[in-house]
Design an enzyme around this catalytic site. Structure first.
Site, PDB file in Angstrom:
ATOM      1  N   THR B 205       0.884  -1.140   0.022  1.00  0.00           N
ATOM      2  CA  THR B 205       0.065   0.006   0.195  1.00  0.00           C
ATOM      3  C   THR B 205       0.969   1.342  -0.085  1.00  0.00           C
ATOM      4  O   THR B 205       1.912   1.360   0.705  1.00  0.00           O
ATOM      5  CB  THR B 205      -0.817  -0.089   1.229  1.00  0.00           C
ATOM      6  OG1 THR B 205      -1.719  -1.097   0.899  1.00  0.00           O
ATOM      7  CG2 THR B 205      -1.483   1.419   1.530  1.00  0.00           C
ATOM      8  N   ARG B 233     -14.291  -7.286  -0.190  1.00  0.00           N
ATOM      9  CA  ARG B 233     -13.598  -6.688   0.603  1.00  0.00           C
ATOM     10  C   ARG B 233     -13.173  -5.209   0.686  1.00  0.00           C
ATOM     11  O   ARG B 233     -12.531  -4.998  -0.410  1.00  0.00           O
ATOM     12  CB  ARG B 233     -12.783  -7.622   1.126  1.00  0.00           C
ATOM     13  CG  ARG B 233     -11.861  -7.272   2.584  1.00  0.00           C
ATOM     14  CD  ARG B 233     -10.324  -6.749   1.896  1.00  0.00           C
ATOM     15  NE  ARG B 233      -9.650  -6.584   3.151  1.00  0.00           N
ATOM     16  CZ  ARG B 233      -8.273  -5.792   3.263  1.00  0.00           C
ATOM     17  NH1 ARG B 233      -7.977  -5.370   2.175  1.00  0.00           N
ATOM     18  NH2 ARG B 233      -7.720  -5.695   4.436  1.00  0.00           N
ATOM     19  N   ASP B 236      -8.479  -0.666   5.150  1.00  0.00           N
ATOM     20  CA  ASP B 236      -8.646   0.622   5.649  1.00  0.00           C
ATOM     21  C   ASP B 236      -8.208   1.617   4.948  1.00  0.00           C
ATOM     22  O   ASP B 236      -8.689   2.826   5.247  1.00  0.00           O
ATOM     23  CB  ASP B 236      -7.595   0.446   6.978  1.00  0.00           C
ATOM     24  CG  ASP B 236      -6.292   0.434   6.626  1.00  0.00           C
ATOM     25  OD1 ASP B 236      -6.116  -0.573   5.649  1.00  0.00           O
ATOM     26  OD2 ASP B 236      -5.454   1.058   6.929  1.00  0.00           O
ATOM     27  N   THR B 256      -0.683   1.735   6.488  1.00  0.00           N
ATOM     28  CA  THR B 256      -0.523   0.585   5.908  1.00  0.00           C
ATOM     29  C   THR B 256      -0.397  -0.491   6.781  1.00  0.00           C
ATOM     30  O   THR B 256       0.232  -0.740   7.734  1.00  0.00           O
ATOM     31  CB  THR B 256       0.808   0.706   4.856  1.00  0.00           C
ATOM     32  OG1 THR B 256       0.992  -0.576   4.279  1.00  0.00           O
ATOM     33  CG2 THR B 256       2.025   0.858   5.714  1.00  0.00           C
TER      34      THR B 256
END
Lengths: 339, 339
Positions: B205, B233, B236, B256
């Site tokens: 990320t 899904r 965050d 991350t």
């Protein structure tokens, strides 16, 4: 309706006559059915009674579970079912419609003891989205599922599925058509949507916070979102920290209102943070955060409960459908600001 | 690569020779390219250099914008573009694949001055999802859009679109097949996914926090999520408060890691709340929140910047791709824990 009022009355009497020592564990439950421009002059006595009775029925279901020693999770789930199954609220049956005349339901749940959480966004076929959120929490490695995948997961969990038409009511179709006509009449661009346009199109999100005899908080929120919502819009209801948060260290929160502002303000977690880090009461914290939301231009409300059983029902709109019931069975059901 | 290092060197020299008074406004930028089990023994010198050069290239783009008086928003957007366009990271090109061998990209952005925010989840055709998040913020009445609707909105905004195949790399296909084989070999049920299975499937990320000369913070995060993710899904990264948060009153944060734990911990907002309400430094707050994540069983990291230009790069994994550059052009690029 008579049966419901009778049930509430019996619960009240039973509670009042029970002997309770000073250190007896407390429990409690608080719910909302949405905040917005709810004015007495726009309501009929029949509508008022319908809302009051349904709020009383819903909260009594959770209260009974808590009184018998059940978990706050079960109390929140079963209480929200009553509101999701009623066309009075913007959740489950009676949810508002998207711009495509379809359904996109959001819900989330959080356990204040374990900080476990689950959420679904944009489901179309799960009768009770709050149960889907709880199943995501319990039976998947994820916290948040969206769209068809969320429907598929929830259906595979054995939850009741319904055709999309189950959720759609004549009232909501009319709402959508009115909003669309207004949008086209006024040539409202996506950049210049006037405030009022949103203000009245999202009343009715439902939520519940409960404290059980074991001292554990749970919070849940369920909604159809905003009438005429577009492009797969997700509001605050399925966002842990925005629409829902629970933590035994601070409080449990369920929010309702103009979701965009609640996401930007991280409303539910901000209230909990002010309680945990600044030592504010849940009342002070709720007031402060709803003031922040107002200053940004947003409106709505929250219901909050802490582990001592204190309750806050704070909103910056003319009304919020809400109810609270404590360990002693005292029931408070309100709609308008000054009651 | 030589050009990049030359650019960084020139920027450094130019910065060092500029005369700066004690009250001169400060600026700064910090980035991450994912946290996880990144161990020196598993890396070749070539891979190390590739990551270090790309991190240096990305942060230099943002630094130049800030130095010339550009906004932190532009710095964050253009810096993240460099990482989204590189197959080294799990965002944009090179994103990990879902269980269906498809792409579902998430991104979010927040402006610390206005508290405006935007996010997209599950987009498949937008070359640079961080720009889609910014367009949602600027040009829609919503904060978060998901799925096809988000792609449709972003494409209508004139952002570059690409076929899904653009994002898919041979490496990520192999990753997915390995994970699927392991899943079927071990008959890992959805209830009993072992920790390690997730730990190594979501490195990469990307995120950036920048402070501009006007004193405004911005934060952004962009990801492909988790290899083999199912059921739509959402992690965050697109959640304001969890993966991204910025507020001039406290700090800017990009996270991350194992997204489920970051959502439950409302990581980005919790760090900001500890700074604002408890008076912790961003270093203390980041350490405390990453400890909470670890105690819950999660791992990952954060990069944080405040309005004084202080920086924190905190993680509870063996490594995190990260870089920081201050007003003076001092560049720090690191991968492992003890460097």
């Amino acid at each position: 309706m008579k049966e419901v009022l009778k049930l509430v009355f019996v619960l009240f009497i039973v509670s009042c006559t029970s002997v309770k020592g000073p250190n007896q564990p407390t429990f409690g439950i608080v719910i909302h059915g949405g905040a917005g421009t709810i004015l007495k002059e726009n309501m009929t006595p029949e509508m008022e009674h319908a809302y009051e009775n349904k709020l009383a029925e819903a909260i009594s279901v959770g209260h009974k579970i808590l009184k018998e020693g059940g978990s706050s999770q079960e109390a929140v789930e079963k209480t929200i079912h009553v509101m999701e199954n009623s066309p009075l609220f913007n959740s489950g049956k009676g949810a508002v419609l998207t711009a495509e005349e379809s359904i996109a339901l959001d819900a989330s749940f959080m356990n204040g003891n374990t900080l476990d959480a689950g959420a679904v966004a944009g489901v179309k076929h799960i009768k009770n989205p709050i149960s889907a959120a709880i199943r995501v929490m319990k039976n998947s490695p994820h916290v948040m599922l969206a769209g068809e995948g969320a429907d598929y997961f929830a259906a595979n969990q054995g939850l009741d599925t319904v055709p999309e038409s189950y959720f759609i009511t004549e009232n909501r179709l009319n709402d959508l058509r009115r909003v669309k006509k207004r949008e086209s009449d006024q040539k409202v661009s996506i950049n210049l949507i006037e405030e009022q346009y949103f203000k009245n199109q999202r009343i009715g999100t439902v939520g519940c916070v409960a404290l059980d005899l074991q001292g554990n908080l749970s919070a849940g929120t369920s909604t159809g979102g905003m009438t005429n919502k577009k492009w797969g819009r997700i509001g605050d209801a399925p966002i842990i920290g925005a629409g829902t948060y629970a933590n035994n260290a601070s409080c449990g929160v369920s929010a309702t209102g103009w979701g965009e502002f609640f996401i930007r303000s991280v409303v539910a977690h901000d209230i909990a943070a002010l309680v945990e880090y600044s030592g504010l009461t849940i009342n002070e914290a709720s007031k402060r955060v709803m003031k922040k939301v107002k200053d940004l231009g947003g409106d709505g409300g929250v219901v909050v409960l802490d582990t001592k059983g204190n309750v806050a029902m704070e909103f910056n709109t003319p009304g919020m459908y809400r109810a609270h019931m404590d360990s002693d069975g005292n029931l408070e059901v309100k709609i308008y600001r000054d009651e």
